[in-house]
Design a protein around this motif. Structure first.
Motif, mmCIF file in Angstrom:
data_model
loop_
_atom_site.group_PDB
_atom_site.id
_atom_site.type_symbol
_atom_site.label_atom_id
_atom_site.label_comp_id
_atom_site.label_asym_id
_atom_site.label_seq_id
_atom_site.Cartn_x
_atom_site.Cartn_y
_atom_site.Cartn_z
ATOM 1 N N TRP A 116 -0.951 -31.105 10.666
ATOM 2 C CA TRP A 116 0.317 -30.433 11.238
ATOM 3 C C TRP A 116 0.355 -29.169 11.059
ATOM 4 O O TRP A 116 -0.130 -28.695 9.912
ATOM 5 C CB TRP A 116 1.521 -31.081 10.466
ATOM 6 C CG TRP A 116 1.716 -32.544 10.493
ATOM 7 C CD1 TRP A 116 1.161 -33.562 11.359
ATOM 8 C CD2 TRP A 116 2.677 -33.360 9.726
ATOM 9 N NE1 TRP A 116 1.389 -34.744 11.138
ATOM 10 C CE2 TRP A 116 2.547 -34.884 10.343
ATOM 11 C CE3 TRP A 116 3.638 -33.210 8.867
ATOM 12 C CZ2 TRP A 116 3.407 -35.743 9.836
ATOM 13 C CZ3 TRP A 116 4.439 -34.143 8.404
ATOM 14 C CH2 TRP A 116 4.394 -35.442 8.823
ATOM 15 N N THR A 117 0.913 -28.222 11.844
ATOM 16 C CA THR A 117 0.992 -27.046 11.738
ATOM 17 C C THR A 117 2.353 -26.339 11.900
ATOM 18 O O THR A 117 3.122 -27.042 12.954
ATOM 19 C CB THR A 117 0.206 -26.179 12.995
ATOM 20 O OG1 THR A 117 -1.349 -26.422 12.678
ATOM 21 C CG2 THR A 117 0.215 -24.528 12.454
ATOM 22 N N ARG A 118 3.075 -25.788 10.999
ATOM 23 C CA ARG A 118 4.451 -25.549 11.100
ATOM 24 C C ARG A 118 4.369 -24.126 12.331
ATOM 25 O O ARG A 118 3.527 -23.456 12.500
ATOM 26 C CB ARG A 118 5.012 -24.822 9.718
ATOM 27 C CG ARG A 118 4.422 -23.940 9.043
ATOM 28 C CD ARG A 118 5.222 -23.803 7.701
ATOM 29 N NE ARG A 118 4.653 -22.522 6.832
ATOM 30 C CZ ARG A 118 5.337 -21.420 6.835
ATOM 31 N NH1 ARG A 118 6.079 -21.121 7.701
ATOM 32 N NH2 ARG A 118 4.744 -20.457 6.450
ATOM 33 N N THR A 119 5.703 -24.038 12.660
ATOM 34 C CA THR A 119 6.010 -22.910 13.524
ATOM 35 C C THR A 119 5.885 -21.767 12.708
ATOM 36 O O THR A 119 6.407 -21.611 11.610
ATOM 37 C CB THR A 119 7.319 -23.151 14.171
ATOM 38 O OG1 THR A 119 8.087 -23.184 13.258
ATOM 39 C CG2 THR A 119 7.139 -24.443 15.255
ATOM 40 N N GLU A 120 5.517 -20.769 13.565
ATOM 41 C CA GLU A 120 5.073 -19.494 12.900
ATOM 42 C C GLU A 120 6.700 -18.906 12.156
ATOM 43 O O GLU A 120 7.446 -18.836 13.132
ATOM 44 C CB GLU A 120 4.423 -18.286 13.549
ATOM 45 C CG GLU A 120 4.062 -16.980 12.967
ATOM 46 C CD GLU A 120 2.906 -16.299 13.661
ATOM 47 O OE1 GLU A 120 3.206 -14.909 13.534
ATOM 48 O OE2 GLU A 120 2.085 -16.706 14.729
ATOM 49 N N GLY A 121 6.835 -18.331 11.255
ATOM 50 C CA GLY A 121 7.824 -17.764 10.919
ATOM 51 C C GLY A 121 9.097 -19.220 10.365
ATOM 52 O O GLY A 121 9.948 -18.674 10.317
ATOM 53 N N GLY A 122 8.851 -20.402 10.694
ATOM 54 C CA GLY A 122 9.742 -21.310 10.533
ATOM 55 C C GLY A 122 9.197 -22.155 9.769
ATOM 56 O O GLY A 122 8.219 -22.100 8.874
#
Length: 137
Positions: A116-122
């Motif tokens: 899983w990758t989180r949204t940049e800055g989020g």
């Protein structure tokens, strides 16, 4: 989740992006420093994953999640309270599944894996939303 509640279908192991699991999975994965110090493997239920991400993976851009059929390791699971000294109180998350089997977790225990990758800055909300069907209670 407690021993009085219905058992989950799956439980999950979160692994930081800095320690990617090899593919294919070996019989036993390397054990994290936290698991070594504790003497057991820290796991989460599907309902506990958001809190675990929040407390332990806030700065990580991605994470690996191993899905483990509960029935395969049930005999080695103890449901225990999280250590409030590590991440503070976690109300509403109940007891956590801890695997006491000599620190072995690998291809024989794991059903599947996702990155899983989180949204940049989020945060992790979008990754959790996309994984909703894969995360089974």
């Amino acid at each position: 989740m407690s021993t009085e509640s219905a058992n989950p279908t799956y439980i999950y192991k979160l692994i930081p992006y800095t320690a990617p699991p090899p593919t294919p999975l070996p019989p036993a994965l390397p054990v994290s420093e936290l698991d070594q110090k504790s003497g057991f493997i820290h796991l989460s239920t599907a309902l506990q994953i958001p809190g675990t991400l929040k407390h332990f993976f806030t700065d990580d851009p991605s994470v690996y999640i191993l899905r483990i059929p509960y029935s395969a390791i049930e005999k080695d699971i103890r449901w225990e309270s999280p250590d409030a000294k590590v991440c503070g109180s976690r109300p509403g998350e109940s007891l956590f599944p801890h695997l006491y089997n000599g620190l072995k977790l690998g291809r024989d225990e794991v059903d599947s894996m996702q990155a899983w990758t989180r949204t940049e800055g989020g945060g992790w909300d979008e990754a959790l939303k996309q994984a909703q069907e894969w995360l089974v209670l």
